[in-house]
Scaffold this motif. Sequence first.
Motif, short mmCIF file in Angstrom:
data_model
loop_
_atom_site.label_atom_id
_atom_site.label_comp_id
_atom_site.label_asym_id
_atom_site.label_seq_id
_atom_site.Cartn_x
_atom_site.Cartn_y
_atom_site.Cartn_z
N VAL A 15 0.85 -1.22 -0.28
CA VAL A 15 -0.39 -0.30 -0.05
C VAL A 15 0.58 1.07 0.11
O VAL A 15 0.45 2.55 -1.03
CB VAL A 15 -1.41 0.32 1.45
CG1 VAL A 15 -1.52 1.17 1.53
CG2 VAL A 15 -1.55 -1.44 0.59
N GLN A 16 2.05 0.95 1.07
CA GLN A 16 2.68 2.31 0.92
C GLN A 16 3.57 2.50 -0.58
O GLN A 16 3.73 3.00 -0.98
CB GLN A 16 4.02 2.65 2.00
CG GLN A 16 4.24 3.34 2.09
CD GLN A 16 5.97 3.30 2.89
OE1 GLN A 16 5.73 1.99 3.96
NE2 GLN A 16 6.25 4.17 4.05
N ARG A 21 4.10 5.61 -5.67
CA ARG A 21 4.64 5.88 -6.71
C ARG A 21 3.33 7.05 -7.25
O ARG A 21 3.53 8.00 -8.45
CB ARG A 21 3.77 4.63 -7.12
CG ARG A 21 4.81 3.84 -7.86
CD ARG A 21 4.29 2.73 -8.82
NE ARG A 21 4.90 1.31 -7.96
CZ ARG A 21 4.80 -0.14 -7.81
NH1 ARG A 21 3.87 -0.36 -8.12
NH2 ARG A 21 5.91 -0.82 -7.39
N ARG A 22 1.94 7.04 -6.67
CA ARG A 22 1.02 7.67 -6.77
C ARG A 22 1.58 9.29 -6.58
O ARG A 22 0.66 10.57 -7.50
CB ARG A 22 -0.43 7.58 -6.18
CG ARG A 22 -1.56 8.60 -6.66
CD ARG A 22 -2.72 7.65 -5.98
NE ARG A 22 -3.20 6.83 -6.40
CZ ARG A 22 -3.11 5.50 -5.17
NH1 ARG A 22 -3.24 5.87 -4.74
NH2 ARG A 22 -3.27 3.95 -5.88
N ILE A 26 1.78 12.66 -9.43
CA ILE A 26 1.26 13.65 -9.06
C ILE A 26 2.24 14.62 -9.09
O ILE A 26 1.87 16.11 -9.75
CB ILE A 26 0.29 13.96 -8.12
CG1 ILE A 26 -1.21 12.67 -7.94
CG2 ILE A 26 -0.22 15.27 -7.62
CD1 ILE A 26 -1.43 12.77 -6.93
N LEU A 27 3.37 14.90 -8.48
CA LEU A 27 4.28 15.48 -8.41
C LEU A 27 5.13 16.05 -9.86
O LEU A 27 5.17 17.03 -9.96
CB LEU A 27 5.45 15.60 -7.48
CG LEU A 27 4.80 15.68 -4.83
CD1 LEU A 27 5.84 15.16 -4.66
CD2 LEU A 27 4.46 16.90 -5.05
N ALA A 28 5.25 14.99 -10.44
CA ALA A 28 5.94 15.17 -11.13
C ALA A 28 4.82 16.05 -12.50
O ALA A 28 5.20 16.67 -13.41
CB ALA A 28 6.19 13.12 -12.34
#
Length: 63
Positions: A15-16, A21-22, A26-28
């Motif tokens: 989960v972590q 990755r998510r 989002i930051l990229a």
Amino acid sequence: MTTIAPIGRDSGTAVQAGTNRRLAAILAAALGLVIVFAAGFAPSQAVHNAAHDTRHTFAFPCH
């Protein structure tokens, strides 16, 4: 009652990893949008033209 996960099957780690990755995606995407809009609306004509030429190099329509 406590259950013990088998070695290598810790669902918390999976989960972590998915969350990391998510967050990275989002930051990229946010960084990419900032760069595109900063270059597009830059007051310096040289920065704007460099971004414009780069878009044409990658066959990205801009006008």
